[in-house]
Design a protein around this motif. Structure first.
Motif, PDB file in Angstrom:
ATOM      1  N   SER A  76      31.852 -14.773  77.721  1.00 48.20           N
ATOM      2  CA  SER A  76      32.644 -15.861  77.156  1.00 48.20           C
ATOM      3  C   SER A  76      31.968 -17.214  77.381  1.00 48.20           C
ATOM      4  N   ARG A  77      31.446 -17.432  78.589  1.00 51.55           N
ATOM      5  CA  ARG A  77      30.829 -18.723  78.911  1.00 51.55           C
ATOM      6  C   ARG A  77      29.579 -18.984  78.077  1.00 51.55           C
ATOM      7  N   TYR A  78      28.733 -17.966  77.949  1.00 49.33           N
ATOM      8  CA  TYR A  78      27.471 -18.196  77.251  1.00 49.33           C
ATOM      9  C   TYR A  78      27.637 -18.182  75.726  1.00 49.33           C
ATOM     10  N   LEU A  79      28.599 -17.431  75.211  1.00 48.84           N
ATOM     11  CA  LEU A  79      28.865 -17.500  73.776  1.00 48.84           C
ATOM     12  C   LEU A  79      29.466 -18.845  73.401  1.00 48.84           C
ATOM     13  N   ALA A  80      30.262 -19.419  74.281  1.00 52.73           N
ATOM     14  CA  ALA A  80      30.824 -20.749  74.029  1.00 52.73           C
ATOM     15  C   ALA A  80      29.712 -21.794  73.960  1.00 52.73           C
ATOM     16  N   ARG A  81      28.729 -21.680  74.831  1.00 50.83           N
ATOM     17  CA  ARG A  81      27.605 -22.611  74.794  1.00 50.83           C
ATOM     18  C   ARG A  81      26.787 -22.428  73.520  1.00 50.83           C
ATOM     19  N   ILE A  95      19.978 -18.397  76.794  1.00 49.95           N
ATOM     20  CA  ILE A  95      19.661 -17.056  77.291  1.00 49.95           C
ATOM     21  C   ILE A  95      18.899 -17.150  78.605  1.00 49.95           C
ATOM     22  N   SER A  96      17.996 -18.120  78.702  1.00 51.39           N
ATOM     23  CA  SER A  96      17.251 -18.312  79.945  1.00 51.39           C
ATOM     24  C   SER A  96      18.193 -18.618  81.104  1.00 51.39           C
ATOM     25  N   ALA A  97      19.180 -19.458  80.872  1.00 51.42           N
ATOM     26  CA  ALA A  97      20.154 -19.783  81.917  1.00 51.42           C
ATOM     27  C   ALA A  97      20.954 -18.546  82.315  1.00 51.42           C
ATOM     28  N   ALA A  98      21.317 -17.734  81.342  1.00 51.80           N
ATOM     29  CA  ALA A  98      22.064 -16.505  81.634  1.00 51.80           C
ATOM     30  C   ALA A  98      21.228 -15.559  82.486  1.00 51.80           C
ATOM     31  N   ASP A 103      19.440 -13.027  88.085  1.00 50.36           N
ATOM     32  CA  ASP A 103      18.428 -12.841  89.125  1.00 50.36           C
ATOM     33  C   ASP A 103      17.280 -13.808  88.864  1.00 50.36           C
ATOM     34  N   PRO A 104      16.357 -13.979  89.836  1.00 52.43           N
ATOM     35  CA  PRO A 104      15.262 -14.940  89.650  1.00 52.43           C
ATOM     36  C   PRO A 104      14.039 -14.394  88.935  1.00 52.43           C
ATOM     37  N   HIS A 105      14.036 -13.119  88.538  1.00 51.23           N
ATOM     38  CA  HIS A 105      12.826 -12.500  87.990  1.00 51.23           C
ATOM     39  C   HIS A 105      12.884 -12.290  86.481  1.00 51.23           C
ATOM     40  N   SER A 106      14.047 -12.431  85.878  1.00 55.45           N
ATOM     41  CA  SER A 106      14.191 -12.196  84.442  1.00 55.45           C
ATOM     42  C   SER A 106      13.786 -13.445  83.660  1.00 55.45           C
ATOM     43  N   SER A 107      13.346 -13.252  82.406  1.00 56.67           N
ATOM     44  CA  SER A 107      12.892 -14.394  81.603  1.00 56.67           C
ATOM     45  C   SER A 107      12.894 -14.027  80.129  1.00 56.67           C
TER      46      SER A 107
END
Length: 419
Positions: A76-81, A95-98, A103-107
């Motif tokens: 809900s939060r990221y679709l609103a953005r 998507i990067s923020a999500a 975790d710190p390794h995804s990109s």
């Protein structure tokens, strides 16, 4: 009003039909496989909200942390953005923020910016394997990260160097990972596999969401060495022709981790840190042959990643597993602490400087070992409290209905969490 969920589901179905789903590269192919063709009709109708919906739904199915996330709130939060931005490209930062929240390794890599499309630059000596006898009886090897076209080529280069040093009959080894921010874990692990190898070949592995595990292994097979991941039911392997076989197995190994700041011949300064695949190597020595880790903490991305392509060929690399050592130790998203922390131990030379505090500490430890003093070694005492990696896997074998595909040899563990 368009139903975003239905649209996203329809788009995802078309993506799979068009070959835009999860891809696994195998063999000595380029690190970044060719992205699927863009289905223009999809992009013409896809909104940023629908685009982010596809990404979030894929994250949910792959993230190692999926059980910890409230996906209703997350989605809900990221679709609103996403509903507030005009174009698909504006969705990349969302998507990067999500991914960072997971975790710190995804990109995410935008189209035409895929990682690892070329070999390590040939004009960078810091990116090439190096080594020498740092004392008459201690072999030193500089193992940088690797993102290139030929994994077997990197392994062969490293094994050739180890073979040359082994001709001097060393009593111990120093493996310097301070300039290794990751890359192809198969190539990097197989490169030093003969040094961490044990009788059964297993040395830790990957823990996925739930109880599913896979094990790293390196072992001799006929005229070859073989490195791979196994769940005891199937495996993916990298075959190493003409492998290095130490003249003395089980010698002590000092592993150096932390960071580097190397001045190149042309005056440029190259920096790196121990991360990702280098953390896998660090863990592989834990609980194996006599070993000790020196230096400064690693960066803390000891995890494996899967990837998928978005409809416009942007690629999302997502953490789907955490690495563990053969004794079960799992750092997760935390840095790996050295056994002996060394202040000021930043690597500044690719050939191993005995004046480097971290190298000096490693030399002192190795020279005091029985293997180097000639003293009779004390037989290791069994530790009933430590279970091996094989024990861990056998206590939670893969279920008959498990649908995880075997990992290909081009699994990417690349430079996550570094700058």
């Amino acid at each position: 009003m368009t139903n975003v969920g239905t649209t996203a589901h329809r788009v995802a179905s078309v993506m799979l039909a068009a070959g835009v789903g999860v891809l696994t590269a195998c063999g000595d192919s380029p690190v970044a496989p060719e992205p699927p063709r863009v289905v223009r009709s999809i992009l013409d109708t896809l909104t940023p909200r629908g685009y982010v919906s596809i990404a979030v739904d894929s994250m949910r199915g792959r993230s190692v942390n999926t059980a910890r996330v409230n996906w209703t709130d997350f989605r809900s939060r990221y679709l609103a953005r996403a509903a507030a931005v005009p174009t698909l490209r504006d969705s990349y930062s969302i998507i990067s923020a999500a991914l960072r929240e997971l975790d710190p390794h995804s990109s995410i890599s935008p189209p035409n910016q895929l990682p690892g499309s070329t070999d390590a630059p040939t004009d960078r000596p810091d990116q090439r394997v190096n080594g020498r006898m740092i004392t008459p009886r201690l072999g030193y090897v500089w193992i940088p990260g690797f993102i290139g076209r030929s994994q077997s080529g990197r392994v062969d280069t490293t094994h050739t160097l180890l073979r040359e040093l082994d001709a001097n009959r060393p009593c111990g080894w120093i493996v310097d990972l301070r300039h290794n921010s990751g890359g192809f874990v198969f190539a990097l692990m197989a490169s030093v596999g003969p040094l961490w190898n044990t009788d059964n070949g297993f040395a830790g592995g990957l823990q996925y969401s739930g109880t599913y595990r896979e094990l790293w292994y390196y072992r001799d097979r006929g005229n070859n060495g073989v490195f791979g991941l196994s769940n005891l039911r199937d495996s993916a392997e990298l075959v190493v022709p003409n492998p290095f076989r130490p003249s003395r197995r089980g010698l002590p190994v000092a592993v150096l981790i932390g960071s580097s700041q190397v001045t190149l011949p042309d005056g440029r300064v190259a920096r790196s840190v121990t991360a990702s695949a280098a953390e896998a190597i660090t863990l592989a020595f834990r609980g194996g042959p006599p070993s000790r880790v020196f230096g400064l903490p690693s960066i803390g991305v000891a995890s494996g990643r899967d990837f998928f392509f978005m409809p416009d060929t942007a690629r999302v690399d997502i953490t789907d597993s955490y690495m563990f050592a053969r004794d079960g130790f799992t750092p997760g998203d935390r840095p790996i602490a050295p056994d002996q922390e060394v202040a000021g131990g930043i690597a500044r030379s690719i050939t191993g400087d005995p004046a480097d505090p971290t190298v000096a500490a490693a030399i002192t430890w190795l020279q005091a070992r029985n293997e180097c003093t000639g003293s009779t070694a004390t037989p290791p005492q069994p530790n009933a409290g430590v279970r091996t990696a094989l024990d861990l896997l056998q206590t939670a074998p893969p279920a008959a209905t498990d649908r995880r595909r075997p990992k290909g040899v081009d699994v990417v563990f690349r430079r996550g969490g570094t700058s």
